[in-house]
Design a protein around this motif. Sequence first.
Motif, mmCIF file in Angstrom:
data_model
loop_
_atom_site.group_PDB
_atom_site.id
_atom_site.type_symbol
_atom_site.label_atom_id
_atom_site.label_comp_id
_atom_site.label_asym_id
_atom_site.label_seq_id
_atom_site.Cartn_x
_atom_site.Cartn_y
_atom_site.Cartn_z
ATOM 1 N N VAL A 256 0.878 -1.173 0.000
ATOM 2 C CA VAL A 256 0.000 0.000 0.000
ATOM 3 C C VAL A 256 0.913 1.219 0.000
ATOM 4 C CG1 VAL A 256 -1.749 1.330 1.232
ATOM 5 C CG2 VAL A 256 -1.862 -1.170 1.231
ATOM 6 N N LEU A 257 0.815 2.022 -1.059
ATOM 7 C CA LEU A 257 1.667 3.182 -1.237
ATOM 8 C C LEU A 257 0.839 4.455 -1.241
ATOM 9 C CD1 LEU A 257 3.901 1.827 -4.147
ATOM 10 C CD2 LEU A 257 4.554 2.041 -1.739
ATOM 11 N N ASP A 258 1.397 5.515 -0.655
ATOM 12 C CA ASP A 258 0.772 6.837 -0.631
ATOM 13 C C ASP A 258 1.647 7.763 -1.458
ATOM 14 O OD1 ASP A 258 -0.864 8.957 -0.004
ATOM 15 O OD2 ASP A 258 -0.316 9.054 2.108
ATOM 16 N N GLY A 259 1.021 8.596 -2.285
ATOM 17 C CA GLY A 259 1.826 9.488 -3.098
ATOM 18 C C GLY A 259 0.988 10.447 -3.911
ATOM 19 N N GLU A 260 1.597 10.983 -4.946
ATOM 20 C CA GLU A 260 0.913 11.874 -5.877
ATOM 21 C C GLU A 260 1.260 11.450 -7.295
ATOM 22 O OE1 GLU A 260 0.543 15.943 -5.490
ATOM 23 O OE2 GLU A 260 0.231 15.922 -3.324
ATOM 24 N N THR A 261 0.427 11.887 -8.230
ATOM 25 C CA THR A 261 0.708 11.636 -9.633
ATOM 26 C C THR A 261 0.469 12.918 -10.408
ATOM 27 O OG1 THR A 261 0.266 10.166 -11.503
ATOM 28 C CG2 THR A 261 -1.639 10.877 -10.227
ATOM 29 N N LEU A 262 1.199 13.074 -11.481
ATOM 30 C CA LEU A 262 1.027 14.256 -12.311
ATOM 31 C C LEU A 262 1.528 13.967 -13.721
ATOM 32 C CD1 LEU A 262 3.773 16.884 -11.437
ATOM 33 C CD2 LEU A 262 3.665 14.668 -10.331
ATOM 34 N N GLU A 286 -9.598 6.923 -24.684
ATOM 35 C CA GLU A 286 -8.978 8.233 -24.529
ATOM 36 C C GLU A 286 -7.585 8.135 -23.931
ATOM 37 O OE1 GLU A 286 -12.974 10.954 -23.786
ATOM 38 O OE2 GLU A 286 -12.009 9.906 -22.123
ATOM 39 N N GLN A 287 -7.350 7.111 -23.085
ATOM 40 C CA GLN A 287 -6.053 6.960 -22.457
ATOM 41 C C GLN A 287 -4.941 6.724 -23.474
ATOM 42 O OE1 GLN A 287 -5.863 4.189 -19.138
ATOM 43 N NE2 GLN A 287 -7.984 4.641 -18.628
ATOM 44 N N VAL A 288 -5.284 6.085 -24.581
ATOM 45 C CA VAL A 288 -4.284 5.788 -25.592
ATOM 46 C C VAL A 288 -3.650 7.075 -26.111
ATOM 47 C CG1 VAL A 288 -3.904 4.803 -27.890
ATOM 48 C CG2 VAL A 288 -5.415 3.643 -26.260
ATOM 49 N N HIS A 289 -4.459 8.137 -26.197
ATOM 50 C CA HIS A 289 -3.983 9.410 -26.733
ATOM 51 C C HIS A 289 -3.720 10.435 -25.631
ATOM 52 C CE1 HIS A 289 -5.091 7.842 -30.651
ATOM 53 N NE2 HIS A 289 -6.275 7.542 -30.159
ATOM 54 N N ALA A 290 -3.894 10.044 -24.376
ATOM 55 C CA ALA A 290 -3.773 11.014 -23.276
ATOM 56 C C ALA A 290 -2.331 11.153 -22.816
ATOM 57 C CB ALA A 290 -4.642 10.572 -22.098
ATOM 58 N N LEU A 291 -2.077 12.210 -22.067
ATOM 59 C CA LEU A 291 -0.782 12.380 -21.427
ATOM 60 C C LEU A 291 -0.604 11.297 -20.365
ATOM 61 C CD1 LEU A 291 -0.976 16.222 -20.887
ATOM 62 C CD2 LEU A 291 0.500 15.051 -22.534
ATOM 63 N N LEU A 292 0.565 10.698 -20.329
ATOM 64 C CA LEU A 292 0.833 9.669 -19.335
ATOM 65 C C LEU A 292 1.071 10.304 -17.975
ATOM 66 C CD1 LEU A 292 3.170 7.213 -21.278
ATOM 67 C CD2 LEU A 292 0.717 6.993 -20.836
ATOM 68 N N LEU A 293 0.641 9.607 -16.934
ATOM 69 C CA LEU A 293 0.838 10.072 -15.568
ATOM 70 C C LEU A 293 2.081 9.424 -14.976
ATOM 71 C CD1 LEU A 293 -2.811 9.919 -14.188
ATOM 72 C CD2 LEU A 293 -1.561 11.925 -15.027
ATOM 73 N N ARG A 294 2.799 10.200 -14.173
ATOM 74 C CA ARG A 294 4.008 9.721 -13.521
ATOM 75 C C ARG A 294 3.787 9.754 -12.012
ATOM 76 N NH1 ARG A 294 8.856 9.336 -10.339
ATOM 77 N NH2 ARG A 294 10.673 9.201 -11.725
ATOM 78 N N PRO A 295 3.944 8.618 -11.312
ATOM 79 C CA PRO A 295 3.727 8.635 -9.862
ATOM 80 C C PRO A 295 4.980 9.039 -9.100
ATOM 81 C CG PRO A 295 4.178 6.398 -10.556
ATOM 82 C CD PRO A 295 4.220 7.257 -11.809
ATOM 83 N N TYR A 296 4.765 9.677 -7.957
ATOM 84 C CA TYR A 296 5.831 9.961 -6.997
ATOM 85 C C TYR A 296 5.313 9.517 -5.633
ATOM 86 C CZ TYR A 296 8.058 12.970 -10.488
ATOM 87 O OH TYR A 296 8.662 13.457 -11.628
ATOM 88 N N PHE A 297 5.896 8.474 -5.062
ATOM 89 C CA PHE A 297 5.414 7.937 -3.794
ATOM 90 C C PHE A 297 6.224 8.509 -2.633
ATOM 91 C CE2 PHE A 297 4.420 4.532 -6.905
ATOM 92 C CZ PHE A 297 3.048 4.640 -6.843
ATOM 93 N N PHE A 298 5.530 8.797 -1.526
ATOM 94 C CA PHE A 298 6.236 9.351 -0.368
ATOM 95 C C PHE A 298 5.971 8.589 0.917
ATOM 96 C CE2 PHE A 298 2.590 12.281 -1.256
ATOM 97 C CZ PHE A 298 1.752 11.892 -0.218
ATOM 98 N N ASP A 299 5.193 7.515 0.873
ATOM 99 C CA ASP A 299 4.978 6.720 2.085
ATOM 100 C C ASP A 299 4.610 5.295 1.712
ATOM 101 O OD1 ASP A 299 4.789 6.199 4.861
ATOM 102 O OD2 ASP A 299 3.900 8.167 5.200
ATOM 103 N N CYS A 300 4.975 4.369 2.577
ATOM 104 C CA CYS A 300 4.657 2.949 2.405
ATOM 105 C C CYS A 300 3.947 2.485 3.670
ATOM 106 C CB CYS A 300 5.933 2.147 2.177
ATOM 107 S SG CYS A 300 5.658 0.381 1.881
ATOM 108 N N LEU A 301 2.686 2.104 3.541
ATOM 109 C CA LEU A 301 1.843 1.774 4.701
ATOM 110 C C LEU A 301 1.747 0.272 4.957
ATOM 111 C CD1 LEU A 301 -1.037 4.319 3.977
ATOM 112 C CD2 LEU A 301 1.203 4.698 5.027
ATOM 113 N N HIS A 302 2.111 -0.505 3.958
ATOM 114 C CA HIS A 302 2.074 -1.973 4.086
ATOM 115 C C HIS A 302 3.031 -2.535 3.046
ATOM 116 C CE1 HIS A 302 0.257 -6.065 4.421
ATOM 117 N NE2 HIS A 302 0.604 -6.114 3.142
#
Length: 509
Positions: A256-262, A286-302
Amino acid sequence: MWLSDVVTASSALAATRSRKAKTAFLAELLSGAPADELAAAVAFLTGTPAQGRIGIGWRTLSELRTAPAESPALTVAEVDATLGEVATTSGSGSARRRSELLRSLLSRATAEEQDFLFRLLTGELRQGALEGVMVEAVAAASDVPVEAVRRAFMLSGRLPSTAHAAMAGGVAALNAFRIEIGRPLRPMLASPAESLAEATAELGSVSVEYKLDGARIQVHRRGDDVRVYTRTLRDVTAHVGELADLVRGLPCDSVVLDGETLALDDGGRPRPFQETMSRFGSTREEQVHALLLRPYFFDCLHLDGTDLLDVPLRERQAALRTVAGEYVVPGEHDPGDPGAILAASLDAGHEGVVVKHLDSPYAAGRRGRAWLKVKPVHTLDLVVLGVEWGHGRRSGYLSNLHLGARDPDGGPPVMVGKTFKGLTDELLAWQTTELPRHETHRDDWTVYVRPDLVVEIELDGVQTSTRYPGGVALRFARVLRYRPDKDASDADTIDAVRRLLPGDRTADR
C-alpha cells in the motif's frame, strides 16, 4: 428509529455553534439507535447516504415532490432500504422505477423530512465538517477513547461502519480494524507552516521532500490485482491504467503506497493540474492518446504482509525506497541545507516542500503537526457559496465568487471574501455552465450554490473585518484553480484563515 428523530437532531446541530453541544446531541441519539439502523443514521447525519451519491439531482427531486405527510411515519431503516434499491436499479425501465421509489418515499415524508431528504440526496448536507464532531460523539456514546475511534475510522474509511463497531464491540472491535488490501485508508495531511525555518525548528529530525502540484493517490496491490484511489477514496483504477501497470511491476507481492501523480511535459516539468485531473475521468480509448501520468510515492503503509502505520516515518521510508526505487518523491533525510531542496523544488516547477517528523506514525487528517507544508505564497482551499453575474466584458458570465471557510465545529461554511481575479475566459465559461447545476436559489445579481465545490485561492494575506461573520477578510484574493480532487471536508477551516492574520499564532490549522 424514526427518520424524524434524525431530522430533529440535524436541526439541533444547525441551531448551535457549540461543539460540546453538538457532540452531546449526537451521542444521545446514537445511544438510543437500534444496532441495525445505527450506520444509516450516522451516514445521514454526516451528510451522505450509506450508498453514496445515487445520481439524483435537485431538478429531478423537485419534479417528484408531492404533498407532505401530516405526521412522521418513516423509519431510518425504510429510507436506507429505499435508497439502496434506487442505487442498484439499472437497465431497461430503471429511470421510471427509480422515480417511482423516490416519489413513494417523499409522499410518506413530512415537510421537514422532505427538506432533509432533498438536501441529503443533492449533497447540500455533505459538507464533511461534522465528521470530527461525530467521531467524538461515537466515542462518548460507546464509552471508548476517541483516539481508538479515529484510528478505526482511518482504517475503515467509513464512519458508519466505525460507529457500528464501537457501539457493538467497544475498544476490542475498533482495535480489530487492520489495513485491508483493496480498502482505502483516509490519508494523512500536512498543515501549513509560515516558513521553512519555522517548520524545521518545530519538528527537529526531519525529512524534507518536494511538494508536488499533482493529484493525491493511494495504491493497493496484492499479486497482480492493483487498485488506485484518490484522496476522497474514489477508485480510479480504470482511468489510470499506466499507474496500475507500473505498480504491478514493482518488486513485491503486496503493498500500500501513498503518493501523488502528475503529467509532465517533454522537459520533465509538471503540466497544469487540470491536465492531470482530466485523466481521472478518461475512458480506455482516450487513455491511448492522453498524457501519461508519472507517480511519486512518499509513504509505504504496508509491504508484503507487514503493516507499517505505527512504525516511525524513517522506517516506512526505508521500506518505500526498497520497493518504489526511482518513483520515490525527491527529498532528503536530515538535510544539511533544507533551503536548497526548497529552491530545487521551485526551480523544477513544483509548489514547495513538505517537512516531516522522522519519528512520526501515520495518522489520518491533520492530527497534530507532524507534516508541515512550506510554499512561497499563501494559498487556501475554500468552498464556493455563490457567484455574481459579471459586468462589462464579463456580461453574461458568472464571475465574482463568494468564498467560505469550513467551520471545524460542524456549522455551515463561514464567508471570508469575494473574488473574480484570476479567472480565465475558459474558467468563466465553465463556471457559467457548471455552477447553476449546484444552485439552491438566486436573486437578481447572485446565484447561490451548495457548498460542495472547492477552489484554490492565492492571497496576499488576511485582515480583520466586520463585513463577514468570521471577523476576517481575504486580501487580494485570486483564483488559482478548482480542486475536483477535494470535497468540502478538505477545505481549510476558519481557524486556518484567522491564523494568517498578522501576529496571530493561536489558531490551530
